[in-house]
Motif scaffolding. Structure first.
Motif, short mmCIF file in Angstrom:
data_model
loop_
_atom_site.label_atom_id
_atom_site.label_comp_id
_atom_site.label_asym_id
_atom_site.label_seq_id
_atom_site.Cartn_x
_atom_site.Cartn_y
_atom_site.Cartn_z
N GLY A 137 -3.93 15.18 -14.54
CA GLY A 137 -4.55 14.69 -13.32
C GLY A 137 -4.36 13.20 -13.16
O GLY A 137 -4.06 12.71 -12.06
N ILE A 138 -4.53 12.45 -14.25
CA ILE A 138 -4.36 10.99 -14.20
C ILE A 138 -2.91 10.63 -13.90
O ILE A 138 -2.63 9.72 -13.11
N LEU A 139 -1.96 11.34 -14.52
CA LEU A 139 -0.55 11.09 -14.20
C LEU A 139 -0.29 11.34 -12.71
O LEU A 139 0.45 10.60 -12.06
N GLY A 140 -0.90 12.40 -12.21
CA GLY A 140 -0.76 12.69 -10.79
C GLY A 140 -1.38 11.60 -9.93
O GLY A 140 -0.85 11.25 -8.87
N VAL A 141 -2.50 11.05 -10.39
CA VAL A 141 -3.13 9.94 -9.68
C VAL A 141 -2.16 8.76 -9.60
O VAL A 141 -2.01 8.12 -8.55
N CYS A 142 -1.48 8.50 -10.70
CA CYS A 142 -0.52 7.39 -10.73
C CYS A 142 0.64 7.64 -9.78
O CYS A 142 1.04 6.74 -9.01
N MET A 143 1.20 8.85 -9.82
CA MET A 143 2.29 9.19 -8.91
C MET A 143 1.82 9.05 -7.46
O MET A 143 2.52 8.49 -6.61
N ASN A 144 0.62 9.56 -7.18
CA ASN A 144 0.12 9.53 -5.81
C ASN A 144 -0.30 8.14 -5.36
O ASN A 144 -0.23 7.82 -4.17
N THR A 145 -0.76 7.33 -6.31
CA THR A 145 -1.10 5.94 -5.95
C THR A 145 0.14 5.21 -5.47
O THR A 145 0.13 4.54 -4.43
N GLY A 146 1.23 5.34 -6.23
CA GLY A 146 2.48 4.72 -5.80
C GLY A 146 2.97 5.28 -4.49
O GLY A 146 3.44 4.54 -3.61
N ALA A 147 2.82 6.60 -4.31
CA ALA A 147 3.30 7.26 -3.11
C ALA A 147 2.42 6.97 -1.89
O ALA A 147 2.88 7.10 -0.76
N SER A 148 1.16 6.61 -2.11
CA SER A 148 0.26 6.34 -0.98
C SER A 148 0.32 4.89 -0.54
O SER A 148 0.26 4.59 0.65
N ILE A 149 0.45 3.98 -1.50
CA ILE A 149 0.46 2.56 -1.17
C ILE A 149 1.80 2.12 -0.60
O ILE A 149 1.86 1.31 0.34
N SER A 150 2.88 2.66 -1.13
CA SER A 150 4.20 2.11 -0.80
C SER A 150 4.77 2.49 0.57
O SER A 150 5.44 1.64 1.19
N PRO A 151 4.57 3.72 1.11
CA PRO A 151 5.19 4.01 2.41
C PRO A 151 4.78 3.08 3.55
O PRO A 151 5.66 2.59 4.28
N PRO A 152 3.47 2.80 3.74
CA PRO A 152 3.15 1.85 4.82
C PRO A 152 3.67 0.45 4.55
O PRO A 152 4.01 -0.28 5.49
N ILE A 153 3.74 0.06 3.27
CA ILE A 153 4.34 -1.24 2.95
C ILE A 153 5.82 -1.24 3.32
O ILE A 153 6.34 -2.21 3.88
N GLY A 154 6.49 -0.13 3.00
CA GLY A 154 7.89 -0.02 3.36
C GLY A 154 8.11 -0.10 4.86
O GLY A 154 9.01 -0.81 5.34
N SER A 155 7.29 0.63 5.61
CA SER A 155 7.42 0.59 7.08
C SER A 155 7.10 -0.81 7.61
O SER A 155 7.75 -1.29 8.55
N TRP A 156 6.12 -1.48 7.00
CA TRP A 156 5.80 -2.85 7.41
C TRP A 156 6.97 -3.80 7.16
O TRP A 156 7.28 -4.66 7.99
N LEU A 157 7.64 -3.63 6.02
CA LEU A 157 8.80 -4.48 5.71
C LEU A 157 9.90 -4.30 6.75
O LEU A 157 10.57 -5.26 7.14
N VAL A 158 10.07 -3.06 7.22
CA VAL A 158 11.08 -2.82 8.25
C VAL A 158 10.67 -3.44 9.57
O VAL A 158 11.48 -4.07 10.26
N LEU A 159 9.39 -3.29 9.93
CA LEU A 159 8.91 -3.84 11.20
C LEU A 159 8.97 -5.36 11.22
O LEU A 159 9.29 -5.97 12.24
N GLU A 160 8.65 -5.99 10.09
CA GLU A 160 8.58 -7.45 10.03
C GLU A 160 9.90 -8.10 9.62
O GLU A 160 10.17 -9.25 10.00
N PHE A 161 10.72 -7.39 8.86
CA PHE A 161 11.96 -7.98 8.35
C PHE A 161 13.15 -7.08 8.69
O PHE A 161 13.68 -7.17 9.79
N SER A 162 13.54 -6.21 7.77
CA SER A 162 14.68 -5.34 8.05
C SER A 162 14.72 -4.21 7.04
O SER A 162 14.02 -4.23 6.02
N LEU A 163 15.58 -3.24 7.31
CA LEU A 163 15.77 -2.13 6.37
C LEU A 163 16.33 -2.63 5.05
O LEU A 163 15.97 -2.12 3.98
#
Length: 392
Positions: A137-163
């Motif tokens: 469960g904790i390993l899954g928490v780690c995988m999901n933490t990375g997967a939950s935090i990073s997509p909106p950051i990635g989209s923000w980087l595209v909106l503010e900077f570039s792909l």
């Protein structure tokens, strides 16, 4: 490394969890932007291949990574996966044709074919048996933490900077996930040096029979995830959500909550009862997904899917460890992950085919997913023992 202690949160475990979070973030942060990026290259008809190619090589590499992790050690196999992730993210801005992009997705899949297999086996080496569900469960928490935090950051980087900035950031996060592991000690007691003969697989080294039941359940549990990562970025845009990563944040945050709250549940109540409840909730969540018509409903439905998967995942992985012999633990994990890749890859292909770039097809697509998810009860049964694969 001995697992006769009751300690779970050791420095090694916490270090591995931090690395696993970063590794997850590195390849998940680019996912929401890939469908529109591929369309901009002229490959709109190939959206289903974005995930399918990734999971194809991940699945093909699992038997090799499992055998290598049981032979040369867990840590080298973890490093191979991270290095692939690091290099591929650097190459996306260079290979800017449809064929080049699809080739990179094919190679990128080796990253998840190697690192998660060895990481799970590494943790199982020293986690006490009565805390396996909690540890998964904790390993899954780690995988999901990375997967939950990073997509909106990635989209923000595209909106503010570039792909390109997004791809370089993804590569940098992968590198960081490897650097923090450099002082981690190997847990395989009798590791052997690498030679190419190790890569020749015998028939019984391709799949581990003890993991067939959890792998079958895994296929029904994660088929819908392949559909989601393929078509929900378009669904988010259709409903007016500018940052397409927000859907993945809702999905994975609720999965994280479930893993924290229910990670121990299968250790207490048993693997099968917990999985039966989780799969019922998951099927109902996809029915909800089929009827969404507003951004709020999409976020709520995604949370339900994530919460249900968060309950099921630790129990599935703990069952695979329970059923496997110690010396074949990594192979069992590889077999389970092959089921995961089959689920996500076929789900991605089905999602692209059923959706066919027409928003009116969202409903029928998710209703089919709900029905497919319900097939889990063919393996779990309703009461008592599972109907298939009842012996290790």
């Amino acid at each position: 490394m001995s697992n006769n202690t009751s300690r779970l949160y050791t420095p090694a475990f916490l270090t591995l969890c931090a690395s696993y979070t970063l590794f997850s973030a590195s390849f998940n942060m680019i996912i929401p932007e890939l469908p529109s990026y591929l369309s901009s290259l002229g490959g709109a008809d190939y959206k289903g291949l974005i995930i399918a190619l990734f999971t194809l090589t991940a699945g093909i590499s699992r038997p090799f990574s499992g055998k290598l992790a049981d032979t040369i050690g867990r840590i080298p196999v973890i490093f191979v996966g991270i290095i692939v992730c690091f290099i591929c993210s650097l190459l996306y801005p260079i290979l800017t044709t449809v064929a080049g992009f699809l080739l990179l997705r094919l190679v990128h899949g080796f990253s998840t074919g190697f690192s998660p297999t060895a990481t799970t086996a590494y943790v199982a080496d020293f986690v006490p048996a009565h805390r396996r569900g909690e540890a998964m469960g904790i390993l899954g928490v780690c995988m999901n933490t990375g997967a939950s935090i990073s997509p909106p950051i990635g989209s923000w980087l595209v909106l503010e900077f570039s792909l390109n900035v997004l791809f370089f950031a993804s590569s940098g996060v992968a590198l960081l996930s490897m650097l923090i592991l450099t002082r981690l000690k190997e847990t395989l007691p009798e590791k052997r040096p690498f030679h190419f003969g190790i890569l020749k697989l015998k028939r019984d080294e391709i799949l581990e029979k003890a993991a067939f039941l959890p792998a079958a359940i895994c296929i029904t549990a994660y088929f819908g995830f392949g559909v989601i990562v393929t078509i929900v970025p378009d669904q988010s845009e259709y409903l007016g959500i500018a940052n397409k990563g927000l859907f993945f944040t809702a999905l994975t945050l609720l999965s994280l909550v479930a893993r924290v709250v229910a990670g121990k549940s299968s250790d207490i109540y048993g693997r099968l009862p917990v999985m039966r409840i989780a799969m019922l909730l998951l099927a109902l969540s996809y029915v909800f997904m089929s009827f969404v018509s507003t951004p709020t409903q999409l976020m709520l439905a995604s949370g339900c899917v994530g919460f249900s998967n968060g309950i099921a995942g630790p129990a599935i992985f703990a069952m695979a460890i329970d059923r496997a012999a110690d010396e074949r633990r990594a192979r069992a994990m590889a077999t389970l992950y092959i089921g995961l890749e089959i689920a996500i890859g076929t789900g991605a292909l089905f999602g692209a085919y059923s959706y066919d770039n027409h928003p009116e097809n969202f409903m029928r697509t998710f209703l089919f997913v709900a029905g497919f998810t319900s097939l889990a009860f063919l393996f779990l049964g309703v009461r008592g023992k599972p109907l298939f694969f009842s012996r290790s």
